[in-house]
Scaffold this motif. Structure first.
Motif, short mmCIF file in Angstrom:
data_model
loop_
_atom_site.label_atom_id
_atom_site.label_comp_id
_atom_site.label_asym_id
_atom_site.label_seq_id
_atom_site.Cartn_x
_atom_site.Cartn_y
_atom_site.Cartn_z
N GLN A 1 11.85 41.77 -20.89
CA GLN A 1 10.84 42.39 -20.02
C GLN A 1 11.36 42.61 -18.60
N HIS A 2 12.39 41.84 -18.22
CA HIS A 2 12.96 41.93 -16.87
C HIS A 2 14.48 41.93 -17.00
N ARG A 3 15.03 43.08 -17.31
CA ARG A 3 16.44 43.15 -17.69
C ARG A 3 17.41 42.96 -16.53
N GLN A 4 16.89 42.86 -15.33
CA GLN A 4 17.77 42.57 -14.20
C GLN A 4 18.11 41.09 -14.12
N LEU A 5 17.43 40.27 -14.91
CA LEU A 5 17.70 38.83 -14.91
C LEU A 5 18.96 38.51 -15.70
N LYS A 6 19.54 37.37 -15.39
CA LYS A 6 20.80 36.95 -16.01
C LYS A 6 20.55 36.10 -17.25
N PHE A 7 21.32 36.38 -18.29
CA PHE A 7 21.31 35.56 -19.50
C PHE A 7 21.96 34.21 -19.17
N GLU A 8 21.28 33.13 -19.54
CA GLU A 8 21.82 31.79 -19.28
C GLU A 8 22.49 31.27 -20.55
N GLY A 9 23.81 31.11 -20.49
CA GLY A 9 24.55 30.61 -21.64
C GLY A 9 24.32 29.13 -21.86
N PHE A 10 24.98 28.59 -22.88
CA PHE A 10 24.76 27.20 -23.26
C PHE A 10 24.98 26.23 -22.11
N GLU A 11 26.12 26.33 -21.46
CA GLU A 11 26.45 25.38 -20.39
C GLU A 11 25.52 25.52 -19.20
N SER A 12 25.30 26.76 -18.76
CA SER A 12 24.46 26.97 -17.57
C SER A 12 23.01 26.60 -17.85
N PHE A 13 22.53 26.89 -19.06
CA PHE A 13 21.13 26.55 -19.37
C PHE A 13 20.96 25.03 -19.46
N SER A 14 21.92 24.35 -20.06
CA SER A 14 21.85 22.89 -20.18
C SER A 14 21.79 22.24 -18.81
N LYS A 15 22.66 22.69 -17.91
CA LYS A 15 22.69 22.12 -16.56
C LYS A 15 21.40 22.43 -15.81
N LEU A 16 20.91 23.66 -15.95
CA LEU A 16 19.67 24.05 -15.27
C LEU A 16 18.50 23.21 -15.77
N ALA A 17 18.43 23.00 -17.08
CA ALA A 17 17.33 22.23 -17.66
C ALA A 17 17.31 20.80 -17.13
N VAL A 18 18.50 20.20 -16.99
CA VAL A 18 18.57 18.82 -16.50
C VAL A 18 18.25 18.74 -15.01
N VAL A 19 18.66 19.75 -14.25
CA VAL A 19 18.32 19.79 -12.82
C VAL A 19 16.80 19.88 -12.65
N LEU A 20 16.17 20.71 -13.48
CA LEU A 20 14.72 20.90 -13.37
C LEU A 20 13.95 19.72 -13.96
N LYS A 21 14.50 19.12 -15.02
CA LYS A 21 13.86 17.98 -15.68
C LYS A 21 14.90 16.88 -15.88
N PRO A 22 15.11 16.03 -14.88
CA PRO A 22 16.14 14.98 -14.99
C PRO A 22 15.97 14.07 -16.20
N THR A 23 14.75 13.91 -16.69
CA THR A 23 14.54 13.05 -17.86
C THR A 23 15.16 13.63 -19.13
N LEU A 24 15.57 14.90 -19.07
CA LEU A 24 16.24 15.51 -20.23
C LEU A 24 17.68 15.03 -20.37
N LEU A 25 18.23 14.41 -19.33
CA LEU A 25 19.62 13.97 -19.39
C LEU A 25 19.85 13.00 -20.54
N ALA A 26 18.83 12.20 -20.85
CA ALA A 26 18.96 11.24 -21.95
C ALA A 26 19.13 11.94 -23.30
N HIS A 27 18.82 13.24 -23.34
CA HIS A 27 18.94 14.02 -24.58
C HIS A 27 20.20 14.89 -24.58
#
Length: 359
Positions: free
Chosen positions: A62-88
């Motif tokens: 829907q917003h093609r100007q946005l960047k695709f987040e690959g495995f590594e970048s998405f994993s890091k972003l998810a943990v930054v946003l939700k630190p409790t995900l680090l245990a997973h």
């Protein structure tokens, strides 16, 4: 043109989706001492898988100007946003930067799901209006089960993603599939196991239909629906969100017998017209929130097929008698004869307006 204020940034979108789908399963505070149970890891992994698909495919589409987040970048972003995900996350907890040479051992179940969802999203390609699916094998069946009046449908809830509706779906079971072939150089039959790739490429329509009927039986267990009460009124194929570069065989099945309201609880038009259109997130009173599209996103691969079926003249509600149908056809032809400007509308568009008027 959309202004920057009208676009929800990647970080904000992912955080909204994590809050909505994953946060209810996570502890309030991160702790290095608490190791998540296997069942919790599986549950969190499924939810994160949904977040990746929603952002990397549907939101970017829907917003093609946005960047695709690959495995590594998405994993890091998810943990930054939700630190409790680090245990997973196994990979992010490692102290060295050695290469990933054995994903099965080096990745957690959540990381595997992130990688799978990234691969699926990448193969679907959000830059295209329609995915290029030529040659993709069928790996599952999906069924929209509707009532005898074609007004309400049966959807599963929280079966694939917690809090999200889905169709009745079932993966093709290859473990029990065997084929009798002539063994090379011998004049006798030999039973051999069919490989997964062979099965996905060569499975026939009769087998797919039997899997679909079986899936309905399992999903509607205890609700009094028998196979002899079901008829297939539409079939098609759609891309799958379960496995990279695979398709789903999609059926619309109608239950010929009237059933109680607790079986077919959701109006078809609410599920298709209201819940499968529009953005994943919207701004209201200056605050971004998720929309009900997220609650029904597992239906999105089939949205076009269902909308086309819903607007077809053959999908007239059963409550319309013959006189009403004839009046409808007469109105349609009169409209196109006497229209003074523009192009006469298509019959399915006119029908949709008529049904909406009478509903």
């Amino acid at each position: 043109m959309m202004s920057a204020s009208d676009l929800c940034a990647t970080e904000d979108t992912v955080l909204l989706l994590l809050d909505y789908l994953v946060d209810p399963l996570l502890p309030a505070r991160p702790s290095s001492r608490d190791i998540p149970s296997e069942s919790l890891q599986q549950s969190v992994a499924k939810q994160v898988h949904a977040v990746v698909l929603l952002h990397n495919y549907y939101h970017i589409k829907q917003h093609r100007q946005l960047k695709f987040e690959g495995f590594e970048s998405f994993s890091k972003l998810a943990v930054v946003l939700k630190p409790t995900l680090l245990a997973h996350m196994k990979l992010l907890q490692r102290s060295n930067d050695s290469e990933l040479d054995d994903p099965d051992k080096q990745l957690s179940v959540t990381e595997k799901k992130i990688m799978d969802a990234c691969d699926i999203s990448n193969s679907l390609d959000a830059s295209k209006d329609i995915p290029s699916t030529e040659g993709w094998p069928i790996s599952k069946v999906a069924v929209l089960l509707i009532d005898s009046r074609k007004e309400n449908c049966f959807l599963k809830h929280s079966s694939m993603t917690e809090g999200v509706f889905s169709l009745i779906e079932k993966d093709l079971d290859v473990s029990s599939c065997i084929s009798e072939v002539m063994s090379e150089g011998k004049q006798k039959r030999k039973k051999i196991k069919v490989t997964r790739n062979f099965f996905e490429d060569a499975v026939d329509e009769d087998t797919l239909q039997q899997v679909a009927f079986s899936a309905v039986k399992e999903a509607a267990d205890g609700k009094g629906i028998n196979q002899n009460e079901l008829i297939i009124i539409r079939s098609d194929v759609a891309y799958s969100l379960s496995k990279e570069k695979t398709m789903a065989r999609f059926y619309i099945m109608q239950c010929k017998e009237s059933k109680s309201d607790d079986v077919f609880e959701i109006p078809i038009r609410d599920a298709i017209d209201s819940s499968l259109q529009g953005p994943l997130v919207t701004k209201s009173s200056g605050k971004w929130t998720v929309t009900q599209v997220v609650d029904y996103f597992h239906l999105l691969p089939y949205a076009g097929i269902m909308s086309d079926w819903l607007s077809s003249p053959t999908t007239l509600p059963n409550c319309w008698n013959q006189s009403a149908v004839l009046q409808y056809m007469e109105l349609f032809h009169l409209h196109n004869i006497y229209v003074q400007s523009g192009t006469p509308i298509e019959e399915k568009t006119f029908l949709a307006c008529i049904i909406l008027y009478f509903s």
